[in-house]
Design a protein around this motif. Structure first.
Motif, PDB file in Angstrom:
ATOM      1  N   ILE A 103       0.833  -1.202   0.000  1.00  0.00           N
ATOM      2  CA  ILE A 103       0.000   0.000   0.000  1.00  0.00           C
ATOM      3  C   ILE A 103       0.868   1.254   0.000  1.00  0.00           C
ATOM      4  N   LYS A 104       1.923   1.267   0.806  1.00  0.00           N
ATOM      5  CA  LYS A 104       2.816   2.425   0.873  1.00  0.00           C
ATOM      6  C   LYS A 104       3.499   2.667  -0.468  1.00  0.00           C
ATOM      7  N   GLU A 127      -1.848   5.118 -16.900  1.00  0.00           N
ATOM      8  CA  GLU A 127      -0.527   4.494 -16.790  1.00  0.00           C
ATOM      9  C   GLU A 127      -0.156   4.313 -15.320  1.00  0.00           C
ATOM     10  N   LEU A 128      -0.426   5.345 -14.522  1.00  0.00           N
ATOM     11  CA  LEU A 128      -0.167   5.279 -13.075  1.00  0.00           C
ATOM     12  C   LEU A 128      -1.057   4.236 -12.406  1.00  0.00           C
ATOM     13  N   LEU A 129      -2.298   4.175 -12.852  1.00  0.00           N
ATOM     14  CA  LEU A 129      -3.260   3.218 -12.294  1.00  0.00           C
ATOM     15  C   LEU A 129      -2.728   1.796 -12.441  1.00  0.00           C
ATOM     16  N   LYS A 130      -2.206   1.497 -13.617  1.00  0.00           N
ATOM     17  CA  LYS A 130      -1.660   0.160 -13.884  1.00  0.00           C
ATOM     18  C   LYS A 130      -0.427  -0.101 -13.012  1.00  0.00           C
ATOM     19  N   LYS A 131       0.435   0.901 -12.874  1.00  0.00           N
ATOM     20  CA  LYS A 131       1.665   0.741 -12.098  1.00  0.00           C
ATOM     21  C   LYS A 131       1.386   0.562 -10.609  1.00  0.00           C
ATOM     22  N   SER A 132       0.362   1.240 -10.120  1.00  0.00           N
ATOM     23  CA  SER A 132       0.091   1.227  -8.676  1.00  0.00           C
ATOM     24  C   SER A 132      -0.781   0.049  -8.227  1.00  0.00           C
ATOM     25  N   ALA A 133      -1.301  -0.724  -9.180  1.00  0.00           N
ATOM     26  CA  ALA A 133      -2.126  -1.888  -8.824  1.00  0.00           C
ATOM     27  C   ALA A 133      -1.225  -3.052  -8.407  1.00  0.00           C
ATOM     28  N   PHE A 134      -1.506  -3.647  -7.265  1.00  0.00           N
ATOM     29  CA  PHE A 134      -0.645  -4.720  -6.757  1.00  0.00           C
ATOM     30  C   PHE A 134      -1.399  -5.975  -6.329  1.00  0.00           C
ATOM     31  N   ALA A 135      -2.728  -5.916  -6.309  1.00  0.00           N
ATOM     32  CA  ALA A 135      -3.511  -7.084  -5.854  1.00  0.00           C
ATOM     33  C   ALA A 135      -3.348  -8.260  -6.808  1.00  0.00           C
TER      34      ALA A 135
END
Length: 233
Positions: A7-8, A27-35
């Protein structure tokens, strides 16, 4: 499973003090997704309306051009020829009193409910169960209709319902994180266009105040509204 570290790291990618153009935001949305699951992508829009006033209630339904990326289970309250019409259109469950009894018993294995007008007497009896879950058929959003085939097909293809909350915010899903960015972009612009067209005539001042994009587990990304408006004109 999400961890504090995930999350951090995800939040650190996004500058909360600025707004982003739609392409950079995606682009940021894709990079920040981790689930480890296919997260739902959602937009939140703060509108310049007062939902306490009946003439400023923003509510409607919209078919996203690229769907939602999920299987929608459709229940239809209908009898006779209308029941046959719903079944032929691909409804998952069709019935009348029998379905109402199942729902009264605690069964809710469906995502949307549709009804022919003559069934509203049956549906009304379970309104207190359907309403809080956002499942109550409503003519304003096309889920109480004689054209059951169309309603079922729209629900299956990615029709969403939106309604402004008490704080003046509309939340709506626009697809999955696995979607191609261009498809997400098209869905977002299509929904924004629908919201602009739904603007109450009594709404004064700035109508689209703030807008953000996020995935189920990811941080909110503030969008550049003037740039988005230019794209839908």
């Amino acid at each position: 499973m999400a961890t504090g570290k995930n999350i951090k790291s995800s939040k650190e990618l996004v500058d909360r003090t600025r707004t982003y153009g739609i392409d950079e935001a995606l682009e940021l949305l894709k990079k920040s997704a981790f689930a480890k699951f296919d997260e739902t992508v959602e937009v939140s829009v703060r509108l310049g309306v007062d939902p306490r006033k009946a003439d400023q209630m923003v509510r409607g339904a919209h078919v996203l051009p690229n769907g939602l990326g999920k299987t929608v289970r459709v229940l239809v309250f209908a009898k006779g020829e209308k029941a046959q019409e719903a079944e032929a259109a691909g409804a998952d469950y069709v019935g009348a009193d029998d379905l109402a009894e199942k729902i009264q018993g605690g069964w809710f294995d469906f995502d949307t409910a549709i009804a022919s007008p003559d069934m509203m007497g049956v549906v009304g009896k379970i309104g207190r169960l359907l309403g809080p879950r956002g499942l109550m058929p409503n003519p304003k959003v096309g889920t109480v209709t004689m054209d059951l085939a169309r309603a079922v097909q729209e629900a299956k293809s990615g029709k969403i319902e939106y309604r402004v909350e008490k704080a003046g915010i509309v939340h709506a899903p626009v697809g999955k994180i696995s979607f191609d960015p261009d498809k997400l972009k098209e869905n977002i612009l299509s929904l924004l266009d629908a919201l602009v067209k739904a603007k109450p005539s009594t709404s004064k001042g700035i109508y689209l105040k703030k807008m953000s994009l996020s995935s189920t587990m990811g941080p909110g990304i503030h969008l550049d509204i003037p740039a988005l408006q230019a794209m839908i004109k």
